[in-house]
Design a protein around this motif. Structure first.
Motif, PDB file in Angstrom:
ATOM      1  N   ASP A 161       0.830  -1.214   0.000  1.00  0.00           N
ATOM      2  CA  ASP A 161       0.000   0.000   0.000  1.00  0.00           C
ATOM      3  C   ASP A 161       0.855   1.251   0.000  1.00  0.00           C
ATOM      4  OD1 ASP A 161      -2.242  -1.595   0.032  1.00  0.00           O
ATOM      5  OD2 ASP A 161      -2.518  -1.468   2.212  1.00  0.00           O
ATOM      6  N   LEU A 162       1.924   1.223   0.777  1.00  0.00           N
ATOM      7  CA  LEU A 162       2.803   2.390   0.840  1.00  0.00           C
ATOM      8  C   LEU A 162       3.524   2.609  -0.486  1.00  0.00           C
ATOM      9  CD1 LEU A 162       4.062   4.668   2.437  1.00  0.00           C
ATOM     10  CD2 LEU A 162       5.699   3.025   3.400  1.00  0.00           C
ATOM     11  N   VAL A 163       3.947   1.527  -1.142  1.00  0.00           N
ATOM     12  CA  VAL A 163       4.616   1.658  -2.438  1.00  0.00           C
ATOM     13  C   VAL A 163       3.674   2.273  -3.466  1.00  0.00           C
ATOM     14  CG1 VAL A 163       5.631   0.355  -4.350  1.00  0.00           C
ATOM     15  CG2 VAL A 163       6.271  -0.191  -1.988  1.00  0.00           C
ATOM     16  N   ARG A 164       2.417   1.854  -3.438  1.00  0.00           N
ATOM     17  CA  ARG A 164       1.441   2.441  -4.369  1.00  0.00           C
ATOM     18  C   ARG A 164       1.208   3.912  -4.057  1.00  0.00           C
ATOM     19  NH1 ARG A 164      -0.994  -2.767  -3.916  1.00  0.00           N
ATOM     20  NH2 ARG A 164      -2.210  -2.063  -2.101  1.00  0.00           N
ATOM     21  N   GLU A 165       1.220   4.265  -2.791  1.00  0.00           N
ATOM     22  CA  GLU A 165       0.983   5.667  -2.405  1.00  0.00           C
ATOM     23  C   GLU A 165       2.076   6.588  -2.922  1.00  0.00           C
ATOM     24  OE1 GLU A 165       0.515   8.387   1.670  1.00  0.00           O
ATOM     25  OE2 GLU A 165       0.408   6.193   1.766  1.00  0.00           O
ATOM     26  N   VAL A 166       3.343   6.177  -2.798  1.00  0.00           N
ATOM     27  CA  VAL A 166       4.431   7.053  -3.230  1.00  0.00           C
ATOM     28  C   VAL A 166       4.624   7.021  -4.745  1.00  0.00           C
ATOM     29  CG1 VAL A 166       5.625   6.838  -1.024  1.00  0.00           C
ATOM     30  CG2 VAL A 166       6.174   5.261  -2.892  1.00  0.00           C
ATOM     31  N   GLY A 167       3.928   6.115  -5.447  1.00  0.00           N
ATOM     32  CA  GLY A 167       4.034   6.066  -6.912  1.00  0.00           C
ATOM     33  C   GLY A 167       2.882   6.724  -7.628  1.00  0.00           C
ATOM     34  N   LYS A 168       1.977   7.356  -6.884  1.00  0.00           N
ATOM     35  CA  LYS A 168       0.821   7.984  -7.533  1.00  0.00           C
ATOM     36  C   LYS A 168       1.236   9.266  -8.246  1.00  0.00           C
ATOM     37  CE  LYS A 168      -0.443  10.507  -3.339  1.00  0.00           C
ATOM     38  NZ  LYS A 168      -1.461  10.681  -2.282  1.00  0.00           N
ATOM     39  N   ASP A 169       0.389   9.681  -9.190  1.00  0.00           N
ATOM     40  CA  ASP A 169       0.662  10.900  -9.954  1.00  0.00           C
ATOM     41  C   ASP A 169       0.495  12.134  -9.072  1.00  0.00           C
ATOM     42  OD1 ASP A 169       1.182   9.449 -12.242  1.00  0.00           O
ATOM     43  OD2 ASP A 169      -0.924   9.504 -12.910  1.00  0.00           O
ATOM     44  N   ARG A 170       1.138  13.202  -9.503  1.00  0.00           N
ATOM     45  CA  ARG A 170       1.107  14.451  -8.750  1.00  0.00           C
ATOM     46  C   ARG A 170       0.464  15.545  -9.580  1.00  0.00           C
ATOM     47  NH1 ARG A 170       4.487  15.033  -4.480  1.00  0.00           N
ATOM     48  NH2 ARG A 170       4.754  17.269  -4.933  1.00  0.00           N
ATOM     49  N   ASP A 171      -0.146  16.487  -8.870  1.00  0.00           N
ATOM     50  CA  ASP A 171      -0.748  17.639  -9.528  1.00  0.00           C
ATOM     51  C   ASP A 171       0.185  18.842  -9.538  1.00  0.00           C
ATOM     52  OD1 ASP A 171      -3.100  16.197  -9.906  1.00  0.00           O
ATOM     53  OD2 ASP A 171      -3.933  16.814  -7.964  1.00  0.00           O
ATOM     54  N   SER A 172       1.243  18.778  -8.730  1.00  0.00           N
ATOM     55  CA  SER A 172       2.156  19.916  -8.646  1.00  0.00           C
ATOM     56  C   SER A 172       2.947  20.042  -9.941  1.00  0.00           C
ATOM     57  CB  SER A 172       3.116  19.748  -7.470  1.00  0.00           C
ATOM     58  OG  SER A 172       3.875  18.566  -7.622  1.00  0.00           O
ATOM     59  N   PRO A 173       3.309  21.244 -10.322  1.00  0.00           N
ATOM     60  CA  PRO A 173       4.047  21.443 -11.578  1.00  0.00           C
ATOM     61  C   PRO A 173       5.455  20.880 -11.477  1.00  0.00           C
ATOM     62  CG  PRO A 173       3.903  23.506 -10.362  1.00  0.00           C
ATOM     63  CD  PRO A 173       3.023  22.535  -9.630  1.00  0.00           C
ATOM     64  N   GLY A 174       5.972  20.456 -12.595  1.00  0.00           N
ATOM     65  CA  GLY A 174       7.325  19.915 -12.668  1.00  0.00           C
ATOM     66  C   GLY A 174       7.888  20.161 -14.047  1.00  0.00           C
ATOM     67  N   PRO A 175       9.097  19.701 -14.308  1.00  0.00           N
ATOM     68  CA  PRO A 175       9.704  19.912 -15.626  1.00  0.00           C
ATOM     69  C   PRO A 175       8.979  19.100 -16.693  1.00  0.00           C
ATOM     70  CG  PRO A 175      11.059  18.456 -14.298  1.00  0.00           C
ATOM     71  CD  PRO A 175       9.989  18.953 -13.392  1.00  0.00           C
ATOM     72  N   THR A 176       8.960  19.616 -17.885  1.00  0.00           N
ATOM     73  CA  THR A 176       8.350  18.907 -19.007  1.00  0.00           C
ATOM     74  C   THR A 176       9.389  17.983 -19.651  1.00  0.00           C
ATOM     75  OG1 THR A 176       8.966  20.643 -20.583  1.00  0.00           O
ATOM     76  CG2 THR A 176       6.857  20.882 -19.419  1.00  0.00           C
ATOM     77  N   LEU A 177       8.900  17.094 -20.495  1.00  0.00           N
ATOM     78  CA  LEU A 177       9.800  16.183 -21.191  1.00  0.00           C
ATOM     79  C   LEU A 177      10.813  16.951 -22.037  1.00  0.00           C
ATOM     80  CD1 LEU A 177       7.273  13.436 -22.353  1.00  0.00           C
ATOM     81  CD2 LEU A 177       8.937  13.296 -20.488  1.00  0.00           C
ATOM     82  N   ASP A 178      10.352  18.019 -22.677  1.00  0.00           N
ATOM     83  CA  ASP A 178      11.248  18.788 -23.534  1.00  0.00           C
ATOM     84  C   ASP A 178      12.320  19.506 -22.713  1.00  0.00           C
ATOM     85  OD1 ASP A 178      11.735  19.666 -26.336  1.00  0.00           O
ATOM     86  OD2 ASP A 178      11.433  21.662 -25.445  1.00  0.00           O
ATOM     87  N   GLN A 179      11.947  19.981 -21.534  1.00  0.00           N
ATOM     88  CA  GLN A 179      12.931  20.645 -20.681  1.00  0.00           C
ATOM     89  C   GLN A 179      14.016  19.663 -20.221  1.00  0.00           C
ATOM     90  OE1 GLN A 179      10.264  22.252 -17.696  1.00  0.00           O
ATOM     91  NE2 GLN A 179      10.340  24.317 -18.600  1.00  0.00           N
ATOM     92  N   VAL A 180      13.598  18.460 -19.878  1.00  0.00           N
ATOM     93  CA  VAL A 180      14.579  17.459 -19.461  1.00  0.00           C
ATOM     94  C   VAL A 180      15.463  17.060 -20.636  1.00  0.00           C
ATOM     95  CG1 VAL A 180      14.864  15.126 -18.541  1.00  0.00           C
ATOM     96  CG2 VAL A 180      13.052  16.605 -17.640  1.00  0.00           C
ATOM     97  N   ARG A 181      14.862  16.959 -21.794  1.00  0.00           N
ATOM     98  CA  ARG A 181      15.604  16.542 -22.977  1.00  0.00           C
ATOM     99  C   ARG A 181      16.712  17.535 -23.335  1.00  0.00           C
ATOM    100  NH1 ARG A 181      11.453  16.006 -25.834  1.00  0.00           N
ATOM    101  NH2 ARG A 181      11.063  13.796 -25.316  1.00  0.00           N
ATOM    102  N   HIS A 182      16.518  18.811 -23.015  1.00  0.00           N
ATOM    103  CA  HIS A 182      17.495  19.838 -23.355  1.00  0.00           C
ATOM    104  C   HIS A 182      18.286  20.326 -22.130  1.00  0.00           C
ATOM    105  CE1 HIS A 182      14.694  19.996 -26.821  1.00  0.00           C
ATOM    106  NE2 HIS A 182      15.789  20.337 -27.512  1.00  0.00           N
ATOM    107  N   ASP A 183      18.261  19.550 -21.082  1.00  0.00           N
ATOM    108  CA  ASP A 183      19.020  19.921 -19.881  1.00  0.00           C
ATOM    109  C   ASP A 183      20.477  19.475 -20.072  1.00  0.00           C
ATOM    110  OD1 ASP A 183      20.099  20.378 -17.394  1.00  0.00           O
ATOM    111  OD2 ASP A 183      18.412  19.545 -16.275  1.00  0.00           O
ATOM    112  N   ALA A 184      21.337  20.424 -20.462  1.00  0.00           N
ATOM    113  CA  ALA A 184      22.737  20.095 -20.748  1.00  0.00           C
ATOM    114  C   ALA A 184      23.479  19.612 -19.504  1.00  0.00           C
ATOM    115  CB  ALA A 184      23.444  21.320 -21.343  1.00  0.00           C
ATOM    116  N   SER A 185      23.181  20.187 -18.348  1.00  0.00           N
ATOM    117  CA  SER A 185      23.856  19.782 -17.114  1.00  0.00           C
ATOM    118  C   SER A 185      23.525  18.338 -16.750  1.00  0.00           C
ATOM    119  CB  SER A 185      23.458  20.719 -15.966  1.00  0.00           C
ATOM    120  OG  SER A 185      23.847  22.051 -16.243  1.00  0.00           O
ATOM    121  N   LEU A 186      22.278  17.936 -16.948  1.00  0.00           N
ATOM    122  CA  LEU A 186      21.878  16.566 -16.651  1.00  0.00           C
ATOM    123  C   LEU A 186      22.600  15.580 -17.567  1.00  0.00           C
ATOM    124  CD1 LEU A 186      20.084  14.407 -15.330  1.00  0.00           C
ATOM    125  CD2 LEU A 186      18.314  14.991 -17.023  1.00  0.00           C
TER     126      LEU A 186
END
Length: 495
Positions: A208-233
Motif C-alpha cells: 500500500d505504501l509503495v502504491r501511495e508514493v508512486g501515484k501521480d502528482r498535480d504539482s508542476p514539474g519539468p516537461t519532457l522537452d525541458q529534461v531533454r534539453h538539460d545540458a547539465s543533466l
C-alpha cells in the motif's frame, strides 16, 4: 760509523723467520744490534734514502701474535719526537693479536671470541619511525599523515575502514567496511539485515505504501522537452564525478526545507552509533553517514516535546537534532575521476535504512508496553536511494517478523531518459510528502498516547498512596503542643 758490523748467526735466523712470516724488510732485527744513538741515526738515513723498500701492506698472519718478535720490538726505544717508519710498524704489530680475536657480528651469527652467544639486547634496533608496514608484494607502505582537522567525507566509516576485515579472512584491507565483498553476506546478514529479491511480493501494508508514493502528482514539474534539453543533466553521464552529481540533484530533485518547516534535511551527518543495529558481536554494521537524510526537527512536535525529552536520545538520529529519519540517499561518481559503485551505495542504503528503522522501532516498543486497544504502532518503513549521474535505484526497507529488516528495490531509473527522470522526481517528492503528512501524524498521535498513558500512570500512583491516619495526626498534634510548652517553660525560667 764506517766500520763493518758483523751480524751474529742467531740474528740471521731471526731475519729469515721475520721475512717468511711478515714479508717485510728486516729492519727491526738489525736495529736490535745498534746502539741507541748512532745505529738508530744510521737506520733513519737508510730509510729516508730508500723508502720504497719498506712495504706497508697488511700481512696475513697465521697466528695472533708472533712471540719471538716481542723481545726485539720492545727493545726499540725511538726518539719520541721522530715519526720514523719503524715506530709505525711496532704500533701495528701490537694490534695484530687483537685484530685476530675480532669476529664478524652480524644478525645471522652473533658469537663472542670464546664462542658464547651474544645477547641480541646488545644490538640496537631500528628506530620506531623506520619500521614500516609492507603490502602483499613486500613493498613498504608509507605512513598516513595525522589529521588535525575534522573528519573528511572521504573518511566515512572510519571506525571500520582503518581496521582489518572482521570476517576473519586474514586479508589486509585498505577499503572501507561497506566495500568488503563479504559485507552484505556476513556483516549485514548476521545482524538481521537482508536485501530481498525484487521478484517477491511485498507485504500488504508495504505494498500500500509503495502504491501511495508512486501515484501521480498535480504539482508542476519539468516537461519532457525541458529534461531533454538539460545540458547539465546529460553531462553527468560523461563527467559524473560525485561532487557534480551531488550538486545537481540537491538543487533539482531533493528540496531543502526551510527552518520554519517541520521537515529537516541533514547532509553528510553521521548517525549516532547507539542507533546502529547490533544483533551479534563478532561482526558489525558500518556506522552510516548518508549523503542526504530526511527527518524531523523539534518544531514538528510542539505538544509532544516533553515526551520526546523524557525518552532521551531514543528518537534522535544525529547531533543536528534530526528526529525519526525516514529517507536516506547515497550518491556515487562514475566519471573519469570517479571510483563510485552502486553496489557499495546499496550496502550503505541497507545499513542506513536499518538504522533509521531501529530508531522508529524504539517508539513502537514503548507503544506496545502501553497495553491499550487505542495504541497503534507507527509504520517504521524507510525509503532509500542509491544513485550516480546516470542511474538511480529506489528501495524500501521494513521490519519483518520482529526479527529481521528487509530491503527491496521498488524500481530503477535511467536519469538521462526524460520519462524516467520525471518518474524519479515524482517518487522522491511523494516520499517527502508522505513523511511530512501521514507519517508525521502517526508519530504525533503515538507520542500523545504515551503522554496520556504517563499522566494516567502518575495519577494512579498518587491515588494508590494511603492518606495519613487519624492516630498519626493526633500524635503529631500532641507532640507539637508538648514541645511548645517545654519551650515556654524554659523561657520563663530564664526570665
Amino acid at each position: 760509523m764506517n766500520e763493518a758490523i758483523t751480524k751474529p748467526p742467531h740474528l740471521n735466523q731471526v731475519k729469515r723467520k721475520l721475512d717468511s712470516t711478515l714479508d717485510i724488510d728486516p729492519l727491526p732485527a738489525k736495529k736490535a744490534r745498534l746502539d741507541h744513538q748512532s745505529d738508530a741515526h744510521q737506520l733513519e738515513e737508510h730509510c729516508v734514502e730508500q723508502p720504497e723498500k719498506i712495504p706497508l701492506q697488511q700481512p696475513a698472519p697465521r697466528r695472533p701474535c708472533p712471540s719471538f718478535l716481542k723481545d726485539y720490538v720492545d727493545t726499540v726505544h725511538p726518539d719520541p719526537g721522530s715519526h720514523s717508519v719503524y715506530t709505525r710498524i711496532s704500533e701495528w704489530l701490537e694490534t695484530i693479536g687483537k685484530q685476530r680475536e675480532k669476529r664478524c657480528r652480524s644478525d645471522n651469527h652473533l658469537q663472542r671470541s670464546d664462542d658464547r652467544p651474544i645477547s641480541r639486547q646488545l644490538t640496537r634496533s631500528a628506530p620506531a619511525e623506520m619500521v614500516r608496514a609492507r603490502d602483499a608484494d613486500g613493498f613498504a607502505i608509507p605512513p598516513t599523515p595525522a589529521s588535525s582537522g575534522s573528519r573528511s567525507y572521504q573518511a566515512r566509516d572510519t571506525a571500520s575502514a582503518t581496521q582489518s576485515r572482521v570476517t576473519g579472512s586474514g586479508r589486509s584491507s585498505a577499503k572501507t567496511l561497506v566495500e568488503d565483498p563479504f559485507y552484505r553476506s556476513r556483516n549485514l546478514a548476521l545482524n538481521g539485515i537482508r536485501l530481498d529479491n525484487s521478484s517477491n511480493a511485498f507485504p500488504s501494508d508495504i505494498a500500500d505504501l509503495v502504491r501511495e508514493v508512486g501515484k501521480d502528482r498535480d504539482s508542476p514539474g519539468p516537461t519532457l522537452d525541458q529534461v531533454r534539453h538539460d545540458a547539465s543533466l546529460h553531462a553527468l553521464e560523461m563527467e559524473g564525478e560525485e561532487p557534480n552529481v551531488e550538486d545537481y540533484f540537491r538543487s533539482t530533485i531533493f528540496p531543502n526545507p526551510g527552518v520554519t518547516e517541520s521537515l529537516r534535511r541533514s547532509d553528510k551527518q553521521p548517525i549516532f552509533k547507539h542507533a546502529v543495529p547490533s544483533a551479534v558481536s563478532i561482526v558489525q554494521v558500518s556506522r552510516p553517514i548518508p549523503d542526504v537524510t530526511y527527518g524531523y526537527r523539534d518544531a514538528a512536535f510542539p505538544g509532544q516535546l516533553p515526551q520526546i525529552v523524557s525518552m532521551g536520545d531514543a528518537l534522535s538520529a544525529n547531533s543536528q537534532g534530526l528526529l525519526c529519519p525516514f529517507f536516506v540517499i547515497e550518491f556515487k561518481g562514475d566519471g573519469p575521476g570517479g571510483t563510485g559503485s552502486l553496489w557499495v551505495a546499496t550496502n550503505q542504503c541497507l545499513g542506513g535504512s536499518a538504522t533509521c528503522i531501529n530508531i522508529a522501532e524504539r517508539l513502537n516498543r514503548q507503544l506496545r508496553e502501553c497495553k491499550s486497544d487505542e495504541v497503534r504502532p507507527i509504520n517504521s518503513a524507510v525509503f532509500s536511494i542509491a544513485m550516480n549521474g546516470s542511474e538511480a535505484r529506489l528501495f524500501i526497507s521494513w521490519k519483518h517478523d520482529d526479527l529481521d529488516i528487509y530491503m527491496r528495490k521498488i524500481r530503477g531509473f535511467l536519469l538521462q531518459d526524460p520519462e524516467h527522470y520525471i518518474q524519479f522526481r515524482k517518487y522522491v517528492r511523494n516520499i517527502i510528502d508522505w513523511g511530512k503528512d501521514r507519517r508525521l501524524s502517526e508519530i504525533r498521535a503515538s507520542l500523545d498516547t504515551l503522554l496520556e498513558e504517563n499522566r494516567k500512570r502518575a495519577s494512579a500512583i498518587a491515588k494508590s498512596r494511603p492518606p495519613p491516619s487519624d492516630a498519626s495526626s493526633s500524635s503529631k498534634r500532641r507532640s507539637s503542643s508538648s514541645s511548645g510548652r517545654k519551650g515556654s517553660g524554659s523561657n520563663s525560667e530564664r526570665d
